[in-house]
Design a protein around this motif. Structure first.
Motif, PDB file in Angstrom:
ATOM      1  N   LYS A   4       2.311 -25.200 -15.646  1.00  0.00           N
ATOM      2  CA  LYS A   4       1.240 -26.143 -15.367  1.00  0.00           C
ATOM      3  C   LYS A   4       0.173 -25.441 -14.517  1.00  0.00           C
ATOM      4  N   ILE A   5      -1.055 -25.408 -15.015  1.00  0.00           N
ATOM      5  CA  ILE A   5      -2.164 -24.749 -14.331  1.00  0.00           C
ATOM      6  C   ILE A   5      -3.222 -25.794 -13.966  1.00  0.00           C
ATOM      7  N   LEU A   6      -3.550 -25.886 -12.684  1.00  0.00           N
ATOM      8  CA  LEU A   6      -4.608 -26.793 -12.229  1.00  0.00           C
ATOM      9  C   LEU A   6      -5.925 -26.014 -12.125  1.00  0.00           C
ATOM     10  N   VAL A   7      -6.947 -26.525 -12.776  1.00  0.00           N
ATOM     11  CA  VAL A   7      -8.279 -25.902 -12.749  1.00  0.00           C
ATOM     12  C   VAL A   7      -9.214 -26.816 -11.959  1.00  0.00           C
ATOM     13  N   ASP A  26      -0.578 -21.579 -24.546  1.00  0.00           N
ATOM     14  CA  ASP A  26       0.695 -22.274 -24.261  1.00  0.00           C
ATOM     15  C   ASP A  26       0.881 -22.624 -22.789  1.00  0.00           C
ATOM     16  N   PHE A  27      -0.228 -22.808 -22.081  1.00  0.00           N
ATOM     17  CA  PHE A  27      -0.144 -23.356 -20.732  1.00  0.00           C
ATOM     18  C   PHE A  27      -0.437 -24.853 -20.788  1.00  0.00           C
ATOM     19  N   HIS A  28      -0.094 -25.532 -19.710  1.00  0.00           N
ATOM     20  CA  HIS A  28      -0.389 -26.966 -19.605  1.00  0.00           C
ATOM     21  C   HIS A  28      -1.501 -27.138 -18.568  1.00  0.00           C
ATOM     22  N   PRO A  29      -2.770 -27.219 -19.013  1.00  0.00           N
ATOM     23  CA  PRO A  29      -3.879 -27.299 -18.063  1.00  0.00           C
ATOM     24  C   PRO A  29      -4.106 -28.711 -17.529  1.00  0.00           C
ATOM     25  N   ILE A  30      -4.470 -28.779 -16.248  1.00  0.00           N
ATOM     26  CA  ILE A  30      -4.896 -30.021 -15.608  1.00  0.00           C
ATOM     27  C   ILE A  30      -6.238 -29.714 -14.951  1.00  0.00           C
ATOM     28  N   THR A  31      -7.212 -30.589 -15.070  1.00  0.00           N
ATOM     29  CA  THR A  31      -8.547 -30.270 -14.571  1.00  0.00           C
ATOM     30  C   THR A  31      -9.019 -31.273 -13.526  1.00  0.00           C
ATOM     31  N   ALA A  32      -9.818 -30.748 -12.604  1.00  0.00           N
ATOM     32  CA  ALA A  32     -10.493 -31.569 -11.595  1.00  0.00           C
ATOM     33  C   ALA A  32     -11.896 -31.009 -11.424  1.00  0.00           C
ATOM     34  N   ASN A  33     -12.887 -31.884 -11.240  1.00  0.00           N
ATOM     35  CA  ASN A  33     -14.282 -31.439 -11.153  1.00  0.00           C
ATOM     36  C   ASN A  33     -14.831 -31.430  -9.730  1.00  0.00           C
ATOM     37  N   ASN A  34     -13.955 -31.626  -8.749  1.00  0.00           N
ATOM     38  CA  ASN A  34     -14.367 -31.497  -7.349  1.00  0.00           C
ATOM     39  C   ASN A  34     -13.143 -31.190  -6.492  1.00  0.00           C
ATOM     40  N   GLY A  35     -13.391 -30.766  -5.261  1.00  0.00           N
ATOM     41  CA  GLY A  35     -12.310 -30.342  -4.389  1.00  0.00           C
ATOM     42  C   GLY A  35     -11.344 -31.437  -4.004  1.00  0.00           C
ATOM     43  N   LEU A  36     -11.851 -32.635  -3.725  1.00  0.00           N
ATOM     44  CA  LEU A  36     -10.975 -33.751  -3.327  1.00  0.00           C
ATOM     45  C   LEU A  36     -10.017 -34.141  -4.441  1.00  0.00           C
ATOM     46  N   GLU A  37     -10.555 -34.229  -5.663  1.00  0.00           N
ATOM     47  CA  GLU A  37      -9.698 -34.558  -6.811  1.00  0.00           C
ATOM     48  C   GLU A  37      -8.686 -33.445  -7.044  1.00  0.00           C
ATOM     49  N   GLY A  38      -9.121 -32.190  -6.836  1.00  0.00           N
ATOM     50  CA  GLY A  38      -8.205 -31.062  -6.992  1.00  0.00           C
ATOM     51  C   GLY A  38      -7.053 -31.113  -6.011  1.00  0.00           C
ATOM     52  N   LEU A  39      -7.340 -31.448  -4.756  1.00  0.00           N
ATOM     53  CA  LEU A  39      -6.272 -31.562  -3.749  1.00  0.00           C
ATOM     54  C   LEU A  39      -5.293 -32.675  -4.109  1.00  0.00           C
ATOM     55  N   ARG A  40      -5.846 -33.788  -4.600  1.00  0.00           N
ATOM     56  CA  ARG A  40      -4.971 -34.906  -4.984  1.00  0.00           C
ATOM     57  C   ARG A  40      -4.029 -34.502  -6.117  1.00  0.00           C
ATOM     58  N   TYR A  62     -13.034 -22.688  -0.253  1.00  0.00           N
ATOM     59  CA  TYR A  62     -12.382 -22.265   0.989  1.00  0.00           C
ATOM     60  C   TYR A  62     -11.700 -23.445   1.688  1.00  0.00           C
ATOM     61  N   SER A  63     -12.382 -24.577   1.696  1.00  0.00           N
ATOM     62  CA  SER A  63     -11.812 -25.780   2.330  1.00  0.00           C
ATOM     63  C   SER A  63     -10.602 -26.283   1.542  1.00  0.00           C
ATOM     64  N   VAL A  64     -10.706 -26.206   0.223  1.00  0.00           N
ATOM     65  CA  VAL A  64      -9.568 -26.596  -0.621  1.00  0.00           C
ATOM     66  C   VAL A  64      -8.363 -25.707  -0.325  1.00  0.00           C
ATOM     67  N   LEU A  65      -8.597 -24.395  -0.253  1.00  0.00           N
ATOM     68  CA  LEU A  65      -7.504 -23.453   0.002  1.00  0.00           C
ATOM     69  C   LEU A  65      -6.884 -23.688   1.368  1.00  0.00           C
ATOM     70  N   ASP A  71      -0.479 -27.790   3.852  1.00  0.00           N
ATOM     71  CA  ASP A  71       0.408 -28.860   3.355  1.00  0.00           C
ATOM     72  C   ASP A  71       1.700 -28.238   2.823  1.00  0.00           C
ATOM     73  N   PRO A  72       2.873 -28.629   3.349  1.00  0.00           N
ATOM     74  CA  PRO A  72       4.148 -28.059   2.880  1.00  0.00           C
ATOM     75  C   PRO A  72       4.376 -28.220   1.382  1.00  0.00           C
ATOM     76  N   ILE A  73       3.778 -29.245   0.788  1.00  0.00           N
ATOM     77  CA  ILE A  73       3.970 -29.483  -0.642  1.00  0.00           C
ATOM     78  C   ILE A  73       3.261 -28.422  -1.476  1.00  0.00           C
ATOM     79  N   THR A  74       2.102 -27.946  -0.973  1.00  0.00           N
ATOM     80  CA  THR A  74       1.257 -27.056  -1.781  1.00  0.00           C
ATOM     81  C   THR A  74       1.070 -25.664  -1.186  1.00  0.00           C
ATOM     82  N   GLU A  75       1.685 -25.386  -0.036  1.00  0.00           N
ATOM     83  CA  GLU A  75       1.350 -24.148   0.678  1.00  0.00           C
ATOM     84  C   GLU A  75       1.735 -22.874  -0.084  1.00  0.00           C
TER      85      GLU A  75
END
Length: 244
Positions: A4-7, A26-40, A62-65, A71-75
């Motif tokens: 699963k790849i988040l873009v 053969d990847f499973h892409p997920i997309t977000a068009n802004n940083g807040l949606e990407g973090l969610r 940079y703020s997203v990273l 966050d322990p879930i995403t670190e």
């Protein structure tokens, strides 16, 4: 299972192009068009890797990273930055924040896929090592348990052998006495000169015969009693001495 790849990319056309490249590979892409949606999505979908644009309105890359690494879930999710900036200071800033790689726009599909595959391989190797370690650890636990079980069985067998030897020695001693009396009675019976003497020695033979039969029956009963389970019970109540 497809990775699963988040873009996270605010330019719709670029985001769509990357989504198609990943789907065809053969990847499973997920997309977000802004940083807040990407973090969610990063928290809810827990992707295997994130491709994130650096220059975005509102919450930039940079703020997203920074939020991901706090966050322990995403670190520990690998992050590849997508940027049109090639300034060395920007690269250093991203790496210091915990970025795993940089791709400078424009990039080819081959460059994108190579960067993703390399980073996923580096991520999977520690996981594979950990899995192998866990498997070996579990095997060692089972082996240790089996050794303990075999050791207990061996100890029980040794105890059983020692007790059987003790019982056999005692039985042979008890068996020898009636046999000696029988042998003596037979000898004296041959020497007897009267019916009274013969009756006396015949009576002795009969008594000693009864003793022999009794001993043999006791031996059969003991044979049925001498089992590892019974030995444990008898030792528990100090009815038998434990082997040293």
């Amino acid at each position: 299972m497809n990775k699963k790849i988040l873009v996270i990319e605010d330019e719709m056309q670029i985001c769509s192009n990357i989504e198609q490249i990943l789907s065809f590979s053969d990847f499973h892409p997920i997309t977000a068009n802004n940083g807040l949606e990407g973090l969610r999505l990063a928290k809810t979908e827990k992707p295997d890797l994130i491709c994130c644009d650096v220059m975005m309105p509102g919450l930039d890359g940079y703020s997203v990273l920074t939020a991901l690494r706090q966050d322990p879930i995403t670190e520990f999710i690998p992050v590849i930055f997508l940027t049109a900036k090639v300034d060395r200071g920007d690269l250093r800033q991203g790496m210091e924040l915990g970025a795993d790689d940089y791709l400078t726009k424009p990039f080819s599909p081959q460059e994108l896929l190579k960067a993703i595959n390399v980073r996923l391989a580096r991520t999977e190797k520690p996981i594979l090592i950990k899995q192998q370690y866990e498997q070996q650890y579990q095997q060692n636990i089972k082996l240790s348990q089996q050794i303990q079980t075999d050791s207990l069985k061996l100890q029980e067998s040794q105890q059983l052998a020692e007790i059987c030897n003790e019982v056999l020695e005692k039985f042979l001693q008890d068996l020898a006495n009636p046999l000696s009396n029988i042998n003596m009675a037979i000898y004296m019976l041959k020497k007897a000169h009267s019916d009274i003497e013969r009756d006396r020695y015949l009576s002795i033979l009969q008594q000693e015969y009864v003793k022999e039969i009794t001993l043999l029956n006791q031996m059969k009963n003991l044979q049925a009693l001498i089992t590892p389970e019974n030995i444990k019970t008898m030792q528990k109540f100090n009815l038998l001495k434990s082997s040293k």
